[in-house]
Design an enzyme around this catalytic site. Structure first.
Site, PDB file in Angstrom:
ATOM      1  N   ARG A 180       2.655  -2.698   2.811  1.00 38.67           N
ATOM      2  CA  ARG A 180       1.669  -1.657   3.120  1.00 38.67           C
ATOM      3  C   ARG A 180       0.283  -2.001   2.601  1.00 38.67           C
ATOM      4  O   ARG A 180      -0.717  -1.547   3.154  1.00 38.67           O
ATOM      5  CB  ARG A 180       2.110  -0.312   2.518  1.00 38.67           C
ATOM      6  CG  ARG A 180       3.251   0.364   3.289  1.00 38.67           C
ATOM      7  CD  ARG A 180       3.514   1.741   2.706  1.00 38.67           C
ATOM      8  NE  ARG A 180       4.639   2.405   3.359  1.00 38.67           N
ATOM      9  CZ  ARG A 180       4.523   3.348   4.296  1.00 38.67           C
ATOM     10  NH1 ARG A 180       3.330   3.715   4.721  1.00 38.67           N
ATOM     11  NH2 ARG A 180       5.599   3.913   4.812  1.00 38.67           N
ATOM     12  N   TYR A 209       3.204  -0.131  -8.716  1.00 37.78           N
ATOM     13  CA  TYR A 209       3.917   0.053  -7.449  1.00 37.78           C
ATOM     14  C   TYR A 209       3.545  -1.120  -6.548  1.00 37.78           C
ATOM     15  O   TYR A 209       2.412  -1.220  -6.072  1.00 37.78           O
ATOM     16  CB  TYR A 209       3.513   1.392  -6.833  1.00 37.78           C
ATOM     17  CG  TYR A 209       4.148   1.742  -5.501  1.00 37.78           C
ATOM     18  CD1 TYR A 209       5.215   1.028  -4.958  1.00 37.78           C
ATOM     19  CD2 TYR A 209       3.675   2.841  -4.785  1.00 37.78           C
ATOM     20  CE1 TYR A 209       5.781   1.383  -3.740  1.00 37.78           C
ATOM     21  CE2 TYR A 209       4.238   3.211  -3.566  1.00 37.78           C
ATOM     22  CZ  TYR A 209       5.281   2.475  -3.051  1.00 37.78           C
ATOM     23  OH  TYR A 209       5.830   2.835  -1.840  1.00 37.78           O
ATOM     24  N   LYS A 230       7.664  -0.275  -9.840  1.00 35.42           N
ATOM     25  CA  LYS A 230       8.465   0.062  -8.667  1.00 35.42           C
ATOM     26  C   LYS A 230       8.324  -1.108  -7.712  1.00 35.42           C
ATOM     27  O   LYS A 230       7.237  -1.347  -7.167  1.00 35.42           O
ATOM     28  CB  LYS A 230       7.968   1.356  -8.017  1.00 35.42           C
ATOM     29  CG  LYS A 230       8.675   1.678  -6.698  1.00 35.42           C
ATOM     30  CD  LYS A 230       8.066   2.877  -6.002  1.00 35.42           C
ATOM     31  CE  LYS A 230       8.734   3.109  -4.648  1.00 35.42           C
ATOM     32  NZ  LYS A 230       8.134   4.244  -3.910  1.00 35.42           N
ATOM     33  N   TYR A 245      -6.020  -2.555   1.584  1.00 35.07           N
ATOM     34  CA  TYR A 245      -7.102  -2.880   2.504  1.00 35.07           C
ATOM     35  C   TYR A 245      -8.124  -3.858   1.933  1.00 35.07           C
ATOM     36  O   TYR A 245      -8.461  -4.839   2.585  1.00 35.07           O
ATOM     37  CB  TYR A 245      -7.835  -1.623   3.024  1.00 35.07           C
ATOM     38  CG  TYR A 245      -8.847  -1.971   4.106  1.00 35.07           C
ATOM     39  CD1 TYR A 245      -8.425  -2.252   5.399  1.00 35.07           C
ATOM     40  CD2 TYR A 245     -10.204  -2.069   3.815  1.00 35.07           C
ATOM     41  CE1 TYR A 245      -9.336  -2.622   6.371  1.00 35.07           C
ATOM     42  CE2 TYR A 245     -11.117  -2.438   4.775  1.00 35.07           C
ATOM     43  CZ  TYR A 245     -10.690  -2.716   6.062  1.00 35.07           C
ATOM     44  OH  TYR A 245     -11.595  -3.095   7.014  1.00 35.07           O
ATOM     45  N   ILE A 262      13.081   4.661  -7.189  1.00 36.70           N
ATOM     46  CA  ILE A 262      12.207   5.727  -6.712  1.00 36.70           C
ATOM     47  C   ILE A 262      12.549   5.863  -5.236  1.00 36.70           C
ATOM     48  O   ILE A 262      12.250   4.993  -4.436  1.00 36.70           O
ATOM     49  CB  ILE A 262      10.722   5.431  -6.968  1.00 36.70           C
ATOM     50  CG1 ILE A 262      10.477   5.389  -8.486  1.00 36.70           C
ATOM     51  CG2 ILE A 262       9.838   6.499  -6.320  1.00 36.70           C
ATOM     52  CD1 ILE A 262       9.041   5.122  -8.894  1.00 36.70           C
ATOM     53  N   THR A 280       3.985   7.433  -1.289  1.00 37.06           N
ATOM     54  CA  THR A 280       3.987   7.153   0.147  1.00 37.06           C
ATOM     55  C   THR A 280       4.694   8.263   0.911  1.00 37.06           C
ATOM     56  O   THR A 280       4.199   8.750   1.931  1.00 37.06           O
ATOM     57  CB  THR A 280       4.698   5.813   0.418  1.00 37.06           C
ATOM     58  OG1 THR A 280       4.082   4.789  -0.346  1.00 37.06           O
ATOM     59  CG2 THR A 280       4.641   5.451   1.879  1.00 37.06           C
ATOM     60  N   THR A 281       5.868   8.679   0.418  1.00 40.49           N
ATOM     61  CA  THR A 281       6.654   9.710   1.086  1.00 40.49           C
ATOM     62  C   THR A 281       5.926  11.051   1.052  1.00 40.49           C
ATOM     63  O   THR A 281       6.135  11.903   1.921  1.00 40.49           O
ATOM     64  CB  THR A 281       8.036   9.834   0.439  1.00 40.49           C
ATOM     65  OG1 THR A 281       8.608   8.531   0.334  1.00 40.49           O
ATOM     66  CG2 THR A 281       8.970  10.710   1.238  1.00 40.49           C
TER      67      THR A 281
END
Length: 293
Positions: free
Chosen positions: A137, A132, A161, A106, A203, A43-44
């Protein structure tokens, strides 16, 4: 291999393109500061706006720059199972030590759909897989029972994570999964609580700018120096909160720009911080001692 402070490394851009030289410098900065692992294309790392070619190239650069000094856990998740499989195969061939698999976003699969998706990736992968879980999100939570089922049926799915924000859920995962199944915090602010329930590390977003302090917190906890771990935790907390004033990775990219680590350039639909929030972020950096007034 998958423990301690693992940085979710930012992807630096320059004039709209991946800044390869700066990315190599960021990898070196992390290794010199003792980071235990690097996650590119999370994501980052703004993975949703990277083309497939860029995605693979960023992973390649991090693997090459690390020179096997720390594990590289490549972000290779997708809401398309076929794409996740293809990215995972590339990462394995390139020399990644593991992959991070975000839950499909989505399309909102059922728990059975999630199970089949991750199982398909696992069967195609020749390296360890870390799930993850970030429903904020993706719109779908990987339920603890599903994680336990995957841990039981897929031997190379070795950890998760957890960015659900729910310590209760994380405790359930620890209770249901094998003892060696790795629990990593997906939230910097919850690192200390996660360590206390048997987590292996984090993380981290904050490790992009304060890798040594994230490591110091974990080291203190592991040494039984709980009060010292608490001291570091509470010192970090205002900085961590500032790094999430707006959608990640906007604030951390801006902070890295202020600290001269990389350009604050982002890709749309992410955009620059509001002036008020940027001022709050700058204040937090000054109060932490990273910036002068």
């Amino acid at each position: 291999m998958f423990s301690g402070s693992i940085v979710a490394i930012a992807t630096p851009f320059k004039n709209g393109k991946v800044d390869e030289a700066t990315l190599r410098n960021l990898v070196e900065f992390q290794i010199k500061n003792g980071t235990n692992g690097i996650v590119p294309c999370g994501t980052t790392g703004e993975s949703p706006t990277l083309s497939t070619e860029e995605h693979e190239h960023v992973i390649d650069i991090c693997i090459q720059a690390a020179k096997r000094r720390v594990p590289i856990i490549a972000g290779t998740g997708s809401n398309s199972t076929a794409e996740a499989v293809a990215l995972t195969k590339h990462a394995a061939k390139a020399g990644a030590n593991g992959v991070l698999q975000v839950s499909p976003y989505y399309n909102k699969p059922t728990q059975e759909g999630l199970y089949r998706h991750f199982k398909a990736v696992s069967e195609a992968a020749s390296i360890p897989v870390i799930l993850y879980n970030i429903a904020g999100r993706t719109a779908v939570n990987i339920e603890p029972a599903t994680i336990a089922r995957l841990a039981q049926d897929c031997k190379n799915i070795v950890g998760v994570k957890e960015a659900s924000g729910s310590i209760d859920q994380m405790q359930t995962i620890k209770r249901l999964c094998p003892k060696d199944f790795v629990l990593l915090s997906g939230d910097d602010a919850l690192l200390l609580p996660v360590l206390s329930i048997g987590g292996a590390g984090v993380i981290s977003v904050a490790a992009n700018i304060v890798p040594d302090d994230i490591i110091a917190l974990i080291s203190a906890f592991n040494a039984g120096e709980i009060q010292e771990a608490q001291r570091i935790h509470y010192r970090l907390l205002p900085l961590i909160r500032a790094l999430f004033l707006e959608t990640n990775p906007i604030p951390v990219k801006v902070a890295m720009g202020m600290l001269g680590l990389c350009s604050p350039e982002l890709r749309l639909p992410l955009c620059e911080m509001s002036a008020n929030n940027e001022e709050q972020l700058k204040k937090a950096l000054v109060e932490y001692g990273l910036l002068k007034k």
